[in-house]
Design a protein around this motif. Structure first.
Motif, mmCIF file in Angstrom:
data_model
loop_
_atom_site.group_PDB
_atom_site.id
_atom_site.type_symbol
_atom_site.label_atom_id
_atom_site.label_comp_id
_atom_site.label_asym_id
_atom_site.label_seq_id
_atom_site.Cartn_x
_atom_site.Cartn_y
_atom_site.Cartn_z
ATOM 1 N N LEU A 157 110.009 6.846 16.677
ATOM 2 C CA LEU A 157 110.052 5.690 17.894
ATOM 3 C C LEU A 157 110.758 4.531 17.604
ATOM 4 O O LEU A 157 111.620 4.724 18.666
ATOM 5 N N ILE A 158 110.775 4.374 16.373
ATOM 6 C CA ILE A 158 111.735 3.284 16.212
ATOM 7 C C ILE A 158 113.230 4.056 16.294
ATOM 8 O O ILE A 158 114.124 3.347 17.496
ATOM 9 N N ASN A 159 113.587 5.022 15.944
ATOM 10 C CA ASN A 159 114.384 6.213 16.046
ATOM 11 C C ASN A 159 114.341 5.577 17.527
ATOM 12 O O ASN A 159 116.244 5.296 18.104
ATOM 13 N N HIS A 160 113.832 6.309 18.525
ATOM 14 C CA HIS A 160 114.668 6.546 19.865
ATOM 15 C C HIS A 160 114.807 5.151 20.390
ATOM 16 O O HIS A 160 115.469 5.155 21.257
ATOM 17 N N TYR A 161 113.870 3.787 20.357
ATOM 18 C CA TYR A 161 114.493 2.433 20.557
ATOM 19 C C TYR A 161 115.827 1.965 19.991
ATOM 20 O O TYR A 161 116.303 1.356 20.896
ATOM 21 N N MET A 162 115.608 1.736 18.871
ATOM 22 C CA MET A 162 116.859 1.962 18.255
ATOM 23 C C MET A 162 118.654 2.728 18.573
ATOM 24 O O MET A 162 119.717 1.644 20.003
ATOM 25 N N LEU A 163 118.330 3.549 19.067
ATOM 26 C CA LEU A 163 119.603 4.348 19.243
ATOM 27 C C LEU A 163 119.760 4.230 21.030
ATOM 28 O O LEU A 163 120.890 4.399 21.855
ATOM 29 N N GLY A 164 118.741 4.171 21.891
ATOM 30 C CA GLY A 164 118.369 3.852 23.375
ATOM 31 C C GLY A 164 119.206 2.183 23.683
ATOM 32 O O GLY A 164 119.140 2.020 24.477
ATOM 33 N N GLY A 165 119.204 1.699 22.616
ATOM 34 C CA GLY A 165 119.598 0.166 22.723
ATOM 35 C C GLY A 165 118.108 -0.685 23.503
ATOM 36 O O GLY A 165 118.331 -1.386 24.141
#
Length: 389
Positions: free
Chosen positions: A233-241
């Motif tokens: 989840l963290i990676n998703h939102y970090m990469l998703g801006g």
């Protein structure tokens, strides 16, 4: 003449079948005595004329011989055939196809039962060797065998193989198959948070981002305290801006695992994105206190210090008053000097990290007239960089 020719062909076939049966018996005897090379030679000769061969037992023996080659611990026997397990499987299927009296199902079932661990071992070996398409084919063969009618009375759902097939398909970049097997794993409640996280990534990578996010959140609902799920989840939102959402999940991750340096490093990266540089420095420092060998935190911390010095240098260059300018530049050079230990520490961690070497070369050059040691360091690192080109 046609009738005579037909009779001759039939006589030849009868003779061929008779010879074939003799070879099959010989192959069986060699197999029993463990002479796999002789057994292979005999059975290969026994099944040559496909036009005349309709002898189910011949294919049963062929399967046993080639399965024996696969299972043999002796390298000399293993070299007798390429993909012997596939040859054995095809032979068993041919035996069933030719079986008119129903005599083959029981012995073939016994061999197929043993083929399940054989193919599983083959899949693991191929996976470890990096042959992901081959490993996937082996896992799928296990599922094919387990799904045969002969096993329906004691049918089992091999959830571990289904999940492993999903992981292997993902490695093989066969995303549709990966999604299929991960969804089956979820249906059978296997794999926990990792299944949801992997499925989400597969769907996102294949262009189904909306569905991928759905499974990501579903996995978090079911496994809110699972660190694997949180990281995804963290990676998703970090990469998703969406840094604030990533920060919220990071706080949850830190709460669950307060000694994990990577969480503090990730939060430092988020603070950099929101230009909260003091907080970013605090997080990188915290990460290094947890893991002194955290290269990324050390490098990022050095960049923070360097960028701050560069900004002050730009401000100093705008000063028109000579006295104030000299004072400001003196302070800037002190900050440049304070940056040096951060990147020297990076090179202790990774001696050939080129970006840090280039940065240090520039810093040493700036300070070469301030202290003699920096001229020496400049020449030394310049020589090393020149030797890398």
């Amino acid at each position: 003449m046609r009738k005579l020719s037909f009779i001759l062909v039939m006589l030849m076939c009868v003779a061929s079948v008779s010879a074939q049966k003799s070879k099959v018996t010989g192959a069986q005897n060699y197999l029993t005595s463990g002479k796999l090379d002789k057994a292979k030679e005999a059975i290969d000769e026994g099944i040559q004329d496909e036009k005349c061969v309709a002898y189910a037992k011949a294919y049963l023996v062929k399967g046993k011989v080639y399965q024996g080659i696969f299972e043999s611990p002796l390298p000399a026997y293993k070299k007798l055939a390429e993909k012997p397990l596939d040859i054995a499987f095809d032979a068993y299927m041919k035996a069933l196809e030719l079986d008119e009296k129903g005599k083959m199902e029981k012995p073939v079932k016994a061999q197929m039962t043993n083929m399940i661990p054989d193919y599983t071992n083959e899949a693991v070996n191929l996976y470890n060797a990096g042959d992901f398409p081959g490993a996937l084919a082996a896992f799928e063969r296990v599922l094919e065998i387990e799904g045969m009618d002969m096993f329906k009375e004691n049918a089992t759902i091999d959830t571990a193989v289904i999940f492993n097939a999903g992981m292997t398909a993902q490695k093989a970049d066969q995303l549709d198959k990966a999604a299929k097997y991960y969804k089956q794993s979820i249906e059978y409640n296997y794999g926990g948070a990792k299944t949801y996280a992997n499925l989400s990534k597969v769907l996102t990578d294949s262009g189904n981002k909306e569905e991928g996010v759905k499974y990501l959140h579903k996995g978090f609902e079911l496994y809110p305290n699972d660190s694997w799920m949180l990281v995804e989840l963290i990676n998703h939102y970090m990469l998703g801006g969406e840094p604030q959402k990533a920060a919220d999940y990071l706080d949850k991750a830190i709460e669950l695992d307060p000694t994990n340096a990577s969480f503090y490093r990730a939060k430092g990266t988020l603070y950099e994105k929101t230009e909260e540089f003091a907080k970013a420095e605090e997080m990188y420092t915290k990460a290094l206190s947890m893991d002194p060998n955290d290269f990324t935190s050390q490098y990022n911390l050095g960049l923070l210090k360097l960028n701050a010095a560069i900004q002050k240098h730009k401000v100093a260059n705008e000063i028109m008053d000579a006295k104030k300018y000299n004072e400001a530049i003196k302070a800037v050079y002190a900050e440049y000097e304070a940056v040096i230990p951060y990147f020297e520490k990076v090179l202790e961690m990774q001696p050939d990290e080129k970006n840090s070497m280039i940065t240090l070369k520039e810093l040493y050059f700036k300070l070469r007239n301030e202290k003699e040691v920096y001229l020496e360091k400049y020449n030394k690192i310049k020589d090393k960089l020149d030797g890398m080109e």
